[in-house]
Scaffold this motif. Structure first.
Motif, short mmCIF file in Angstrom:
data_model
loop_
_atom_site.label_atom_id
_atom_site.label_comp_id
_atom_site.label_asym_id
_atom_site.label_seq_id
_atom_site.Cartn_x
_atom_site.Cartn_y
_atom_site.Cartn_z
N GLY A 112 -64.73 -61.77 -51.62
CA GLY A 112 -64.76 -61.45 -50.23
C GLY A 112 -65.88 -61.92 -49.59
N SER A 113 -66.95 -61.63 -49.62
CA SER A 113 -68.13 -61.90 -48.15
C SER A 113 -69.04 -63.46 -49.02
CB SER A 113 -69.08 -61.44 -47.83
OG SER A 113 -69.40 -60.22 -48.29
N HIS B 236 -66.68 -49.80 -46.06
CA HIS B 236 -65.64 -50.78 -46.02
C HIS B 236 -65.15 -50.55 -47.95
CE1 HIS B 236 -67.43 -54.11 -48.48
NE2 HIS B 236 -67.95 -53.74 -47.56
N ASP C 57 -62.79 -52.62 -49.48
CA ASP C 57 -61.33 -53.57 -49.78
C ASP C 57 -62.41 -53.87 -51.31
OD1 ASP C 57 -63.18 -54.27 -48.75
OD2 ASP C 57 -62.86 -55.95 -48.00
N ASN C 58 -63.52 -52.97 -51.54
CA ASN C 58 -64.13 -53.37 -53.02
C ASN C 58 -63.89 -51.85 -54.13
OD1 ASN C 58 -65.72 -55.04 -51.26
ND2 ASN C 58 -65.19 -56.14 -53.69
N ALA D 275 -62.53 -58.63 -52.98
CA ALA D 275 -62.45 -57.87 -51.61
C ALA D 275 -61.53 -58.94 -50.50
CB ALA D 275 -63.42 -57.39 -50.76
N ASN D 276 -60.34 -58.77 -49.66
CA ASN D 276 -59.88 -59.50 -48.40
C ASN D 276 -58.69 -60.20 -48.97
OD1 ASN D 276 -62.00 -58.86 -47.59
ND2 ASN D 276 -63.33 -60.45 -47.61
N ARG E 74 -66.58 -68.76 -42.46
CA ARG E 74 -67.37 -68.49 -43.91
C ARG E 74 -67.61 -69.63 -45.10
NH1 ARG E 74 -66.03 -62.22 -45.56
NH2 ARG E 74 -67.63 -60.92 -44.21
N PHE F 283 -58.65 -59.26 -45.07
CA PHE F 283 -60.12 -59.29 -44.35
C PHE F 283 -60.35 -57.19 -44.42
CE2 PHE F 283 -63.35 -57.92 -41.51
CZ PHE F 283 -64.28 -58.60 -42.22
N ASP F 284 -61.02 -56.63 -44.73
CA ASP F 284 -61.16 -55.41 -45.18
C ASP F 284 -59.83 -54.36 -45.57
OD1 ASP F 284 -64.19 -55.77 -44.24
OD2 ASP F 284 -63.84 -54.76 -42.87
N ARG G 235 -70.95 -61.33 -42.13
CA ARG G 235 -70.08 -60.32 -40.95
C ARG G 235 -70.95 -60.15 -39.66
NH1 ARG G 235 -67.18 -55.80 -43.82
NH2 ARG G 235 -66.46 -55.58 -42.23
N THR H 172 -73.83 -59.72 -47.06
CA THR H 172 -72.39 -59.11 -46.67
C THR H 172 -72.90 -58.98 -45.69
OG1 THR H 172 -71.26 -58.63 -48.84
CG2 THR H 172 -70.73 -57.75 -46.38
N1 HSE Z 1 -64.34 -57.58 -46.15
C1 HSE Z 1 -65.59 -57.24 -46.73
C2 HSE Z 1 -66.16 -58.68 -45.94
C3 HSE Z 1 -65.62 -57.08 -48.30
O1 HSE Z 1 -65.21 -59.29 -46.35
O2 HSE Z 1 -67.29 -58.70 -45.41
C4 HSE Z 1 -67.67 -57.60 -48.54
O3 HSE Z 1 -67.48 -57.61 -49.94
#
Ligand code: HSE
Length: 308
Positions: free
Chosen positions: A257-258, A136, A138-139, A13-14, A231, A19-20, A184, A180
């Motif tokens: 992703g996260s 979300h 994106d996955n 993801a991302n 992050r 992001f998202d 976030r 996650t």
């Molecule tokens: N877009 C989300 C995040 C993906 O980055 O928090 C989590 O896998």
């Protein structure tokens, strides 16, 4: 047919700057799921992998989307689900999304494909809500559609598949768990206009680069000035891996992703394996155990293995 076995793949993801809103489907790793149609209005979850995930379907990332599907159907039927996770929860490569997407794709096949892919994404997002508290896609979207997807909006849902040139993906999965919801929580809720301008320039550049097959433009656009600086402190060795991989010929990459997984894109398989060597040499010094995947973009998404 009342039973189906599927593979539900991992996703990134991302894609660094998106992001998202951006996600990419991987060929490996994947979860194996068997879903059976039953004649009681309920969802029953079984696991065969030893991960301590909730068995209550309302709290399970595969169960919650199926309960939503049953509510939409209003018929006397249900699903029994057997999950063998090969994507470790908390890895940053879409473990919860694989369970959610795999469950709804399998269930839809058993029902004769009555729901569209977009409706399946809508059901599957209830799994992400259970996993991280936030819907979300994106996955979920790349897991169901395959390839690269842009989620322009989730309310209302607007998913755009994005074509891409051949890409090899090297993923380092440090064996530490980053939830996650925690990853976030630490994000700033406001961004500076100058950072937003840079970020949306990169997102547009990345989408254009993917669609034009322009590897240099893809590489220039794989930059995140908003999320990654916050992050990356959670991921041991992140900065060294990123700079050493760039020196060794990666197109670019960043947090998957996260996190904690880190991914790097390469034009060819030899370079992708060179990225694995760079990651290995850095992590052998850090002494955190890890797993490395050298894989490709999966253009199919969830795949059906067996029907009975
Ligand atoms: N877009 C989300 C995040 C993906 O980055 O928090 C989590 O896998």
């Amino acid at each position: 047919m009342n039973e189906i076995t599927i593979h539900a793949p991992a996703t990134v993801a991302n894609m660094v700057c998106g992001f998202d809103v951006l996600g990419l489907c991987l060929t490996e790793p994947y979860d194996i799921m068997k879903v059976r149609l039953i004649d009681q209005r309920q969802v029953i979850i079984h696991t065969t992998d030893g991960f301590p995930l909730p068995m209550n379907p309302a709290l399970n990332t595969a169960g919650a989307p199926l309960l939503e599907m049953l509510a939409a159907l209003n018929q006397d039927l249900g699903f029994e689900v057997f999950i063998t996770k090969q994507i470790k929860p908390g890895s940053g490569i879409g473990s919860s999304a694989a369970s959610a997407a795999g469950a709804v794709v399998a269930a839809n096949e058993l029902l004769g494909n009555i729901f569209s892919k977009e409706e399946l994404v809508r059901f599957a997002m209830f799994g992400e809500k259970v996993a991280s508290g936030v819907k979300h896609a994106d996955n979920i979207a790349p897991c169901i559609y395959g390839g690269v997807t842009l989620i322009r909006s989730i309310f209302p849902l607007d998913i755009i598949p994005i074509s891409s040139p051949p890409l090899f993906v090297t993923v380092l999965h440090p064996q530490i768990e980053v939830r996650t919801s925690d990853a976030r929580e630490i994000l700033r809720k406001e961004v500076l206009l100058k950072d937003a301008i840079r970020q949306w320039g990169n997102i547009a550049g990345l989408v254009a680069g993917l669609m034009m097959g322009d590897y240099d433009l893809i590489g220039r656009s794989l930059e995140d000035v908003i999320i990654e600086p916050v992050r990356s402190i959670l991921i041991p060795g992140f900065d060294v891996i990123k700079s050493e991989c760039k020196k060794a010929g990666a197109i670019g990459g960043g947090i998957s992703g996260s996190g904690p997984s880190i991914f790097m894109l390469s034009r060819d398989e030899i370079t992708a394996h060179a990225m694995a060597s760079v990651m290995k040499s850095v992590y052998d010094q850090i002494r955190v155990s890890y797993h490395i995947y050298v894989t490709t973009v999966n253009t199919q998404g969830v795949s059906i293995q067996h029907r009975a």
